[in-house]
Design a protein around this motif. Structure first.
Motif, PDB file in Angstrom:
ATOM      1  N   CYS A 119      -1.742   4.732  -6.448  1.00  0.00           N
ATOM      2  CA  CYS A 119      -0.608   3.811  -6.855  1.00  0.00           C
ATOM      3  C   CYS A 119       0.572   4.573  -5.960  1.00  0.00           C
ATOM      4  N   VAL A 120       0.598   3.495  -4.582  1.00  0.00           N
ATOM      5  CA  VAL A 120       1.419   3.012  -3.254  1.00  0.00           C
ATOM      6  C   VAL A 120       3.012   3.561  -3.908  1.00  0.00           C
ATOM      7  N   GLU A 121       3.789   4.178  -3.379  1.00  0.00           N
ATOM      8  CA  GLU A 121       4.951   3.730  -3.836  1.00  0.00           C
ATOM      9  C   GLU A 121       6.450   2.950  -3.100  1.00  0.00           C
ATOM     10  N   ASN A 122       6.781   2.465  -3.457  1.00  0.00           N
ATOM     11  CA  ASN A 122       8.008   1.760  -2.209  1.00  0.00           C
ATOM     12  C   ASN A 122       8.985   3.036  -1.554  1.00  0.00           C
ATOM     13  N   THR A 123       9.269   2.806  -0.536  1.00  0.00           N
ATOM     14  CA  THR A 123      10.121   4.125  -0.142  1.00  0.00           C
ATOM     15  C   THR A 123      11.322   2.166   0.894  1.00  0.00           C
ATOM     16  N   ASN A 124      11.903   3.607   1.596  1.00  0.00           N
ATOM     17  CA  ASN A 124      12.868   2.912   2.522  1.00  0.00           C
ATOM     18  C   ASN A 124      12.384   3.172   4.157  1.00  0.00           C
ATOM     19  N   SER A 125      10.890   2.390   4.265  1.00  0.00           N
ATOM     20  CA  SER A 125      10.954   1.668   5.652  1.00  0.00           C
ATOM     21  C   SER A 125      10.092   0.629   5.975  1.00  0.00           C
ATOM     22  N   GLU A 126       9.795  -0.195   7.072  1.00  0.00           N
ATOM     23  CA  GLU A 126       8.916  -0.776   7.146  1.00  0.00           C
ATOM     24  C   GLU A 126       7.351  -1.231   6.001  1.00  0.00           C
ATOM     25  N   MET A 127       6.966  -0.519   6.042  1.00  0.00           N
ATOM     26  CA  MET A 127       5.874  -0.442   5.491  1.00  0.00           C
ATOM     27  C   MET A 127       5.523   0.383   3.468  1.00  0.00           C
ATOM     28  N   GLY A 128       6.769   0.067   3.925  1.00  0.00           N
ATOM     29  CA  GLY A 128       6.838   0.835   2.467  1.00  0.00           C
ATOM     30  C   GLY A 128       7.378   0.098   1.267  1.00  0.00           C
ATOM     31  N   ASP A 129       8.694  -1.631   1.986  1.00  0.00           N
ATOM     32  CA  ASP A 129       8.962  -2.324   2.017  1.00  0.00           C
ATOM     33  C   ASP A 129       8.269  -2.974   1.003  1.00  0.00           C
ATOM     34  N   PRO A 130       9.025  -3.240  -1.011  1.00  0.00           N
ATOM     35  CA  PRO A 130       8.138  -4.290  -1.538  1.00  0.00           C
ATOM     36  C   PRO A 130       7.343  -5.201  -1.690  1.00  0.00           C
ATOM     37  N   ASN A 131       7.876  -5.482  -0.573  1.00  0.00           N
ATOM     38  CA  ASN A 131       7.191  -7.407  -0.226  1.00  0.00           C
ATOM     39  C   ASN A 131       6.153  -7.188   0.647  1.00  0.00           C
ATOM     40  N   TYR A 132       6.219  -5.807   1.552  1.00  0.00           N
ATOM     41  CA  TYR A 132       5.534  -5.926   3.223  1.00  0.00           C
ATOM     42  C   TYR A 132       3.668  -5.193   1.653  1.00  0.00           C
ATOM     43  N   LEU A 133       4.651  -4.207   1.239  1.00  0.00           N
ATOM     44  CA  LEU A 133       3.129  -3.677   0.226  1.00  0.00           C
ATOM     45  C   LEU A 133       2.825  -4.791  -0.790  1.00  0.00           C
ATOM     46  N   ARG A 134       3.859  -5.403  -1.079  1.00  0.00           N
ATOM     47  CA  ARG A 134       2.639  -7.153  -2.460  1.00  0.00           C
ATOM     48  C   ARG A 134       2.009  -7.877  -1.398  1.00  0.00           C
ATOM     49  N   ALA A 135       2.242  -7.733  -0.577  1.00  0.00           N
ATOM     50  CA  ALA A 135       1.305  -9.304   0.919  1.00  0.00           C
ATOM     51  C   ALA A 135       0.207  -8.012   1.506  1.00  0.00           C
ATOM     52  N   PHE A 136       0.631  -6.408   1.285  1.00  0.00           N
ATOM     53  CA  PHE A 136      -0.990  -6.309   1.806  1.00  0.00           C
ATOM     54  C   PHE A 136      -1.518  -5.853   1.467  1.00  0.00           C
ATOM     55  N   VAL A 137      -0.810  -5.842  -0.168  1.00  0.00           N
ATOM     56  CA  VAL A 137      -2.010  -5.549  -0.984  1.00  0.00           C
ATOM     57  C   VAL A 137      -2.633  -7.109  -1.631  1.00  0.00           C
ATOM     58  N   ASP A 138      -2.038  -8.179  -1.633  1.00  0.00           N
ATOM     59  CA  ASP A 138      -2.834  -9.823  -1.613  1.00  0.00           C
ATOM     60  C   ASP A 138      -3.371  -9.710  -0.792  1.00  0.00           C
ATOM     61  N   GLU A 139      -2.742  -9.536   0.659  1.00  0.00           N
ATOM     62  CA  GLU A 139      -4.199  -9.990   1.687  1.00  0.00           C
ATOM     63  C   GLU A 139      -5.338  -9.301   1.837  1.00  0.00           C
ATOM     64  N   THR A 140      -5.000  -8.176   1.123  1.00  0.00           N
ATOM     65  CA  THR A 140      -6.817  -7.014   1.141  1.00  0.00           C
ATOM     66  C   THR A 140      -6.918  -7.436  -0.244  1.00  0.00           C
ATOM     67  N   ARG A 141      -6.507  -7.731  -0.799  1.00  0.00           N
ATOM     68  CA  ARG A 141      -7.577  -7.283  -1.881  1.00  0.00           C
ATOM     69  C   ARG A 141      -8.218  -6.647  -2.282  1.00  0.00           C
ATOM     70  N   LEU A 142      -7.428  -5.631  -2.384  1.00  0.00           N
ATOM     71  CA  LEU A 142      -7.941  -4.357  -2.862  1.00  0.00           C
ATOM     72  C   LEU A 142      -7.936  -4.040  -4.122  1.00  0.00           C
ATOM     73  N   THR A 143      -8.612  -4.473  -4.790  1.00  0.00           N
ATOM     74  CA  THR A 143      -8.415  -4.412  -6.719  1.00  0.00           C
ATOM     75  C   THR A 143      -8.687  -2.828  -7.304  1.00  0.00           C
ATOM     76  N   GLY A 144      -7.940  -2.776  -7.568  1.00  0.00           N
ATOM     77  CA  GLY A 144      -7.523  -1.127  -8.567  1.00  0.00           C
ATOM     78  C   GLY A 144      -6.413  -0.028  -7.297  1.00  0.00           C
ATOM     79  N   LEU A 145      -5.618  -1.045  -6.584  1.00  0.00           N
ATOM     80  CA  LEU A 145      -4.431  -0.806  -6.280  1.00  0.00           C
ATOM     81  C   LEU A 145      -3.424  -0.612  -6.946  1.00  0.00           C
ATOM     82  N   ARG A 146      -2.439   0.320  -7.783  1.00  0.00           N
ATOM     83  CA  ARG A 146      -1.202  -0.274  -8.538  1.00  0.00           C
ATOM     84  C   ARG A 146      -0.164   0.381  -7.427  1.00  0.00           C
TER      85      ARG A 146
END
Length: 289
Positions: free
Chosen positions: A153-180
């Motif tokens: 499980c990747v956690e939202n943090t106060n950085s650009e790469m920990g931003d919730p929108n960035y994290l969601r786009a990362f999962v959608d674009e990489t299609r890393l199944t199983g990541l939460r």
């Protein structure tokens, strides 16, 4: 609701059977152990087995481990060098990945369900090279964790790469199944959105993949890790947002900052305050249903 506590509250000291007894005595049911070698020597099978025995003896359930955030020189001292899944340099990235595999392998002797990770450090800027590095690291770690029965499980943090929108786009674009995702409500309260919109705008992109929650408060200025109701989070509104998650019975882990200094309250006093704040949160949660 299970009463779950992160051992981040005592991260600078060894996690001993006596301390576990105090945690259980304060009324907590389970733990998330923060992985720092001076706190819990996760790389030694004897330590993992001893921890499993101590948890069982104190009727405590281990729900998750929090991945290390720095490189340890030894079991007694941290190097202060960050440990990151976003390392662009291949050698350092492999070192970080190998260290996190050691954390995953704890499950052989000490079963747990989730490994909580950060997407880089607290000031991690978005960079395509770091994104590729994170993808490469997580691809290997997710497979390794799957065989161990662990969800990353990747956690939202106060950085650009920990931003919730960035994290969601990362999962959608990489299609890393199983990541939460692990939703950290205190970090969300520090985002740049208008204060009344922060929690919803941070939770919404992650909602359908949230598997756990970190619970703490602040005054919307710095990451204080205060007990709920000691900062400025609107808790009745926050609870309604959390209850909108598709996953019912979300593990909600109280993650408070360790107190230090000459007038530091005792472990018993800190645990009593933590238990009191958790009790109030439980009452608000029940009344909101």
């Amino acid at each position: 609701m299970q009463r779950l506590l992160s051992t981040y509250l005592f991260v600078s000291r060894k996690l001993t059977p006596e301390l576990l007894g105090q945690i259980a005595g304060a009324g907590f049911d389970g733990l998330e152990i923060f992985c720092a070698r001076s706190h819990f020597e996760y790389s030694m099978k004897t330590e993992a087995r001893a921890m499993a025995d101590a948890l069982e003896a104190n009727h405590l359930r281990l729900v998750s481990l929090h991945g290390p955030t720095s490189r340890d020189i030894s079991a007694m001292r941290e190097s202060g060098m960050p440990l990151s899944i976003c390392e662009v340099e291949r050698v350092r990235r492999i070192e970080a990945m190998d260290e996190l595999k050691r954390v995953i392998d704890v499950a052989d002797d000490l079963p747990y369900a989730r490994l909580i990770l950060h997407m880089g450090g607290p000031r991690e800027t978005a960079d395509p090279r770091k994104r590729d590095a994170a993808f490469s690291t997580l691809e290997h770690l997710i497979l390794h964790a799957h065989h161990a029965g662990v969800t990353i499980c990747v956690e939202n943090t106060n950085s650009e790469m920990g931003d919730p929108n960035y994290l969601r786009a990362f999962v959608d674009e990489t299609r890393l199944t199983g990541l939460r995702f692990n939703f950290d409500i205190g970090h969300a309260h520090l985002s740049d959105f208008p204060e009344e919109e922060r929690l919803m705008k941070c939770f919404s992109p992650l909602r359908d993949l949230v598997s756990s929650v970190h619970l703490h408060d602040n005054h919307a200025e710095k990451d204080e890790h205060l007990p709920p109701f000691d900062g400025t989070i609107d808790w009745p509104a926050a609870i309604k947002i959390l209850q909108s998650a598709p996953q019912t019975s979300l593990p909600i882990v109280l993650e408070l900052k360790e107190k230090t200094g000459p007038e530091t309250p005792s472990a018993t006093e800190q645990l009593a305050a933590a238990r009191k704040s958790m009790g109030r949160f439980e009452q608000e949660w029940t009344s909101a249903k």
